[in-house]
Motif scaffolding. Structure first.
Motif, PDB file in Angstrom:
ATOM      1  N   GLU A   1      -7.422   1.423 -15.816  1.00 39.86           N
ATOM      2  CA  GLU A   1      -6.580   2.446 -15.295  1.00 39.86           C
ATOM      3  C   GLU A   1      -5.593   1.897 -14.421  1.00 39.86           C
ATOM      4  OE1 GLU A   1      -6.217   5.591 -16.876  1.00 39.86           O
ATOM      5  OE2 GLU A   1      -7.899   5.111 -18.278  1.00 39.86           O
ATOM      6  N   TYR A   2      -4.326   1.914 -14.628  1.00 39.12           N
ATOM      7  CA  TYR A   2      -3.311   1.199 -13.715  1.00 39.12           C
ATOM      8  C   TYR A   2      -2.701   2.218 -12.926  1.00 39.12           C
ATOM      9  CZ  TYR A   2      -4.273  -3.286 -15.769  1.00 39.12           C
ATOM     10  OH  TYR A   2      -4.663  -4.377 -16.150  1.00 39.12           O
ATOM     11  N   VAL A   3      -2.561   3.412 -13.387  1.00 37.81           N
ATOM     12  CA  VAL A   3      -1.516   4.382 -12.944  1.00 37.81           C
ATOM     13  C   VAL A   3      -2.315   5.562 -12.282  1.00 37.81           C
ATOM     14  CG1 VAL A   3       0.450   5.957 -13.036  1.00 37.81           C
ATOM     15  CG2 VAL A   3       0.538   3.641 -14.357  1.00 37.81           C
ATOM     16  N   GLU A   4      -2.038   5.912 -10.799  1.00 34.69           N
ATOM     17  CA  GLU A   4      -2.467   7.286 -10.468  1.00 34.69           C
ATOM     18  C   GLU A   4      -1.472   7.865  -9.579  1.00 34.69           C
ATOM     19  OE1 GLU A   4      -5.712   5.952  -7.741  1.00 34.69           O
ATOM     20  OE2 GLU A   4      -4.303   4.922  -6.469  1.00 34.69           O
ATOM     21  N   LEU A   5      -1.644   9.001  -9.375  1.00 37.10           N
ATOM     22  CA  LEU A   5      -0.709   9.764  -8.379  1.00 37.10           C
ATOM     23  C   LEU A   5      -0.951   9.792  -7.045  1.00 37.10           C
ATOM     24  CD1 LEU A   5      -0.130  13.070 -10.809  1.00 37.10           C
ATOM     25  CD2 LEU A   5       1.259  10.903 -10.595  1.00 37.10           C
ATOM     26  N   ASN A   6      -0.044   9.328  -6.185  1.00 36.90           N
ATOM     27  CA  ASN A   6      -0.516   9.380  -4.718  1.00 36.90           C
ATOM     28  C   ASN A   6      -0.536  10.781  -4.104  1.00 36.90           C
ATOM     29  OD1 ASN A   6       2.302  10.015  -4.127  1.00 36.90           O
ATOM     30  ND2 ASN A   6       2.823   7.989  -3.706  1.00 36.90           N
ATOM     31  N   ASP A   7      -0.510  10.982  -2.842  1.00 30.06           N
ATOM     32  CA  ASP A   7      -0.480  12.153  -2.520  1.00 30.06           C
ATOM     33  C   ASP A   7       0.712  12.879  -2.353  1.00 30.06           C
ATOM     34  OD1 ASP A   7      -3.396  11.692  -1.330  1.00 30.06           O
ATOM     35  OD2 ASP A   7      -2.726  11.028   0.540  1.00 30.06           O
ATOM     36  N   ASN A   8       1.701  12.350  -2.603  1.00 29.42           N
ATOM     37  CA  ASN A   8       3.121  13.211  -2.718  1.00 29.42           C
ATOM     38  C   ASN A   8       3.305  13.435  -4.303  1.00 29.42           C
ATOM     39  OD1 ASN A   8       3.783  12.948  -0.059  1.00 29.42           O
ATOM     40  ND2 ASN A   8       4.477  10.594  -0.361  1.00 29.42           N
TER      41      ASN A   8
ATOM     42  N   PHE B   1       1.036   2.013  -9.223  1.00 26.72           N
ATOM     43  CA  PHE B   1      -0.023   1.119  -9.751  1.00 26.72           C
ATOM     44  C   PHE B   1      -1.198   1.202  -8.798  1.00 26.72           C
ATOM     45  CE2 PHE B   1       4.149   0.014 -12.114  1.00 26.72           C
ATOM     46  CZ  PHE B   1       3.484   0.117 -13.426  1.00 26.72           C
ATOM     47  N   LYS B   2      -2.172   1.082  -9.543  1.00 28.32           N
ATOM     48  CA  LYS B   2      -3.466   0.523  -8.962  1.00 28.32           C
ATOM     49  C   LYS B   2      -3.684  -0.867  -9.011  1.00 28.32           C
ATOM     50  CE  LYS B   2      -6.608   3.033 -10.521  1.00 28.32           C
ATOM     51  NZ  LYS B   2      -8.064   3.840 -10.837  1.00 28.32           N
TER      52      LYS B   2
END
Length: 147
Positions: free
Chosen positions: A19-26, A31-32
């Motif tokens: 898994e390469y993509v995640e959502l940040n706090d915003n 990209f991870k």
């Protein structure tokens, strides 16, 4: 050092499954990073040197994006950011173990073991299989278009 094609393929298949993509706090997509140590742990059949060398060369060839720090004493903090669209296309031709086996046999015939040769052979096999499928289904396709 010889380039280990089996190791390079294993690296790419592992990275594709990550898994390469995640959502940040915003809520923004980011990209991870996949640190080289994760590759070492996931691919215990290959020496660390082969994994590092394969990954570094895959980056130079444009199949992955990476980040690293060159301390002058050596490279540290090596991480893969993501695989590229070119890598996804390349993997379509070498993912299937039977096609990979045939590709390796053909590489031996032409005595070229470069990533370009692998991609060319894989695309040639895809093209030949597509031509064969079209020839076999042409009557059915014509019926669909003529109705």
């Amino acid at each position: 050092m010889r380039y280990n094609l089996e190791c390079a393929r294993a690296v790419l298949l592992f990275l594709e499954s990550s898994e390469y993509v995640e959502l940040n706090d915003n809520g923004f997509a980011v990209f991870k990073l996949t640190p080289i140590e994760a590759l070492y742990a996931a691919l215990p059949d290959y020496p660390h040197e082969d994994i590092f060398y394969s990954t570094f060369n895959l980056a130079e060839s444009g199949y992955i994006e990476e980040s690293h720090l060159d301390t002058g004493d050596g490279i540290c903090c090596f991480s893969v950011i993501r695989i590229t669209a070119a890598c996804h296309a390349f993997l379509e031709g070498v993912r299937d173990p039977k096609r990979w086996s045939l590709t390796k046999r053909l590489l031996g015939s032409v005595r070229d073991f470069s990533l370009d040769a692998i991609e060319h052979i894989a695309k040639g096999m895809t093209s030949a299989l597509a031509d064969q499928a079209l020839q076999q289904s042409t009557p059915q396709l014509l019926d669909l278009f003529l109705k």
